[in-house]
Design an enzyme around this catalytic site. Structure first.
Site, PDB file in Angstrom:
ATOM      1  N   ASN A 212     -10.652   1.096  21.797  1.00 47.84           N
ATOM      2  CA  ASN A 212     -11.378   0.092  21.000  1.00 47.84           C
ATOM      3  C   ASN A 212     -11.093  -1.295  21.546  1.00 47.84           C
ATOM      4  O   ASN A 212     -10.308  -1.449  22.488  1.00 47.84           O
ATOM      5  CB  ASN A 212     -11.019   0.218  19.519  1.00 47.84           C
ATOM      6  CG  ASN A 212      -9.555  -0.031  19.280  1.00 47.84           C
ATOM      7  OD1 ASN A 212      -9.060  -1.134  19.471  1.00 47.84           O
ATOM      8  ND2 ASN A 212      -8.821   1.010  18.875  1.00 47.84           N
ATOM      9  N   ASP A 309      -1.639   9.331  10.768  1.00 48.54           N
ATOM     10  CA  ASP A 309      -1.689   7.983  10.177  1.00 48.54           C
ATOM     11  C   ASP A 309      -0.271   7.414  10.149  1.00 48.54           C
ATOM     12  O   ASP A 309       0.569   7.811   9.334  1.00 48.54           O
ATOM     13  CB  ASP A 309      -2.287   8.050   8.766  1.00 48.54           C
ATOM     14  CG  ASP A 309      -2.575   6.645   8.226  1.00 48.54           C
ATOM     15  OD1 ASP A 309      -1.772   5.723   8.492  1.00 48.54           O
ATOM     16  OD2 ASP A 309      -3.595   6.474   7.553  1.00 48.54           O
TER      17      ASP A 309
HETATM   18  O1  C5P Z   1      -7.214   3.068   6.791  1.00 47.93           O
HETATM   19  P1  C5P Z   1      -7.260   2.227   8.016  1.00 47.93           P
HETATM   20  O2  C5P Z   1      -7.106   3.036   9.284  1.00 47.93           O
HETATM   21  O3  C5P Z   1      -8.397   1.283   8.093  1.00 47.93           O
HETATM   22  O4  C5P Z   1      -5.937   1.316   7.876  1.00 47.93           O
HETATM   23  C1  C5P Z   1      -5.656   0.305   8.789  1.00 47.93           C
HETATM   24  C2  C5P Z   1      -4.183   0.088   8.822  1.00 47.93           C
HETATM   25  O5  C5P Z   1      -3.531   1.331   9.042  1.00 47.93           O
HETATM   26  C3  C5P Z   1      -3.757  -0.807   9.959  1.00 47.93           C
HETATM   27  O6  C5P Z   1      -2.617  -1.512   9.537  1.00 47.93           O
HETATM   28  C4  C5P Z   1      -3.404   0.167  11.063  1.00 47.93           C
HETATM   29  O7  C5P Z   1      -2.462  -0.367  11.970  1.00 47.93           O
HETATM   30  C5  C5P Z   1      -2.846   1.327  10.295  1.00 47.93           C
HETATM   31  N1  C5P Z   1      -3.087   2.650  10.883  1.00 47.93           N
HETATM   32  C6  C5P Z   1      -2.015   3.384  11.348  1.00 47.93           C
HETATM   33  N2  C5P Z   1      -2.239   4.640  11.889  1.00 47.93           N
HETATM   34  C7  C5P Z   1      -3.488   5.140  11.967  1.00 47.93           C
HETATM   35  C8  C5P Z   1      -4.577   4.395  11.497  1.00 47.93           C
HETATM   36  C9  C5P Z   1      -4.344   3.145  10.975  1.00 47.93           C
HETATM   37  O8  C5P Z   1      -0.894   2.916  11.298  1.00 47.93           O
HETATM   38  N3  C5P Z   1      -3.675   6.334  12.497  1.00 47.93           N
END
Ligand code: C5P
Length: 407
Positions: A212, A309
């Protein structure tokens, strides 16, 4: 109140005989810009590389060189200088000066001054990388560290002698920042902060990936701000083209899984976790060992599976740190951010709108920050300044949460 980092601080700047001594001229200016009073002490070897007149003019004070010189001693003798200094900074510090400090030598003004002073001492080494790596120097540095001397750098990269490696003098701006952190302890002194930054690359085959547009600029600025506040900072970064902020420990990763592994390894005893990284939500289910060939078909199906996540995994830790998430959204920014704050059980979320020309890649940004009891808008500013403002909020809420938990 002035926001100058070193306002009213008396700094004795020691300059030794290294080709990097030319950078001391810039360093004097930057120390003074930061509000410090500077008095320069040079070794005789330093005078071979830069003239005392240059440093005298820039510091606005006489430069001291000789130990046994009646004129210089009457201006401000070495004992008086030793008492005057709030800090002694030696930059560049040669291998020989380091060795002299270890042995408490007094064969020149600078080493005599260090021996006579009770003021704290910081040194920024500069030498050929082989000299730096030599066991003699490494052991000397260990001894000085054990005595409480602060070692600033060195940096690595190209050297005046044509070699590559560790041993370069830190850049003057970085020396001033590092010194300021020591002189005026920040609110995060003794705290550990782990930060993720940049994009992740999820490989399809050895040469292709899903990525990205995150540049990592916000995460790096946040790491810098945390370091300025005095924290021990671990920055876990996806692939970016950015230099590591001074004093920050950086771990480079590519995929979401690697970022997760690095976070879990770094998290122990951390106080604050800030997830700035734009982590991929999906990765190819299978990574091909060799390059995927173009086929006769005009369609190619990719089979994707969700990534781990990282943020949720941190929140689910038993001793979870104060956890800050980011929400980069293209629409309904506030709704999504507040929902994420509660759903992911975060302590704080920083929301920003991303799209063409805003958020990713650019140097400026604005944030809307939410925590369970409140919110604040941080208006458009450079990412460096915005990160400082965000860090102020994080520090406030971190201490607010910990004082209620402890009371
Ligand atoms: O739910 P979403 O992915 O939009 O959340 C964004 C937040 O979650 C950001 O702080 C991002 O760094 C973190 N994130 C993470 N691991 C992932 C996806 C998102 O730490 N796989």
């Amino acid at each position: 109140m002035s926001n100058k980092l070193l306002i009213n601080k008396n700094i004795v700047l020691g300059v030794t005989g290294s080709i990097a001594a030319y950078k001391s001229a810039d360093l004097v200016r930057r120390l003074r810009e930061a509000g410090a009073e500077v008095r320069v002490v040079m070794t005789k070897a330093a005078c071979e590389f830069i003239t005392p007149l240059t440093l005298q003019t820039l510091s606005g004070q006489p430069v001291a060189i000789e130990l046994l010189d009646a004129d210089q001693e009457s201006a401000m003798g070495h004992i008086k200088l030793a008492r005057w200094a709030d800090w002694i900074l030696i930059a560049p510090a040669s291998a020989d000066l380091i060795a002299r400090l270890v042995h408490g030598r007094t064969n020149d003004l600078l080493s005599a001054l260090c021996l006579a002073s009770e003021s704290p001492l910081a040194i920024a080494p500069a030498m050929n990388n082989k000299m730096w790596e030599n066991k003699a120097t490494q052991e000397n540095v260990e001894i000085l560290t054990a005595r409480g001397v602060q070692i600033l750098g060195p940096a690595s990269g190209g050297q005046a002698c044509g070699e590559q490696g560790e041993g370069r003098l830190l850049e003057p701006t970085n020396i001033v920042q590092e010194l300021a952190r020591l002189v005026v302890p920040g609110k995060l002194q003794t705290k550990k902060v782990v930060i993720t930054a940049g994009p992740t690359y999820e490989h399809l085959d050895p040469v292709r990936y899903i990525g990205n547009k995150s540049s990592g600029k916000m995460g790096f600025a946040v790491a810098k701000a945390a370091r300025e506040a005095g924290a021990e900072v671990i920055l876990i970064s996806g692939p970016v083209h950015l230099t590591t902020p001074a004093g920050v420990q950086r771990i480079d990763v590519e995929s979401a899984q690697q970022m997760y592994d690095a976070v879990m390894e770094s998290l122990g005893s951390s106080n604050i976790f800030i997830a700035c990284a734009a982590v991929a939500d999906y990765r190819p289910k299978q990574v091909e060992d060799s390059k995927i060939k173009k086929s006769q078909h005009d369609q190619l199906q990719l089979n994707l599976t969700s990534t781990v996540d990282i943020l949720s995994a941190v929140v689910n830790q038993e001793n979870k740190p104060f956890t800050v998430g980011f929400a980069a959204e293209t629409e309904r920014v506030i709704d999504y951010a507040q929902d994420k704050l509660h759903r992911k059980n975060l302590d704080m979320i920083a929301a920003n709108k991303v799209g063409k020309g805003i958020g990713f890649e650019v140097d400026e940004n604005a944030l809307h920050v939410f925590w369970p009891q409140g919110s604040q808008k941080l208006p458009l500013a450079s990412k460096t300044q915005l990160a400082r403002n965000l860090m102020t909020l994080i520090i406030e809420q971190y201490y607010a949460k910990n004082s209620t938990q402890n009371s």
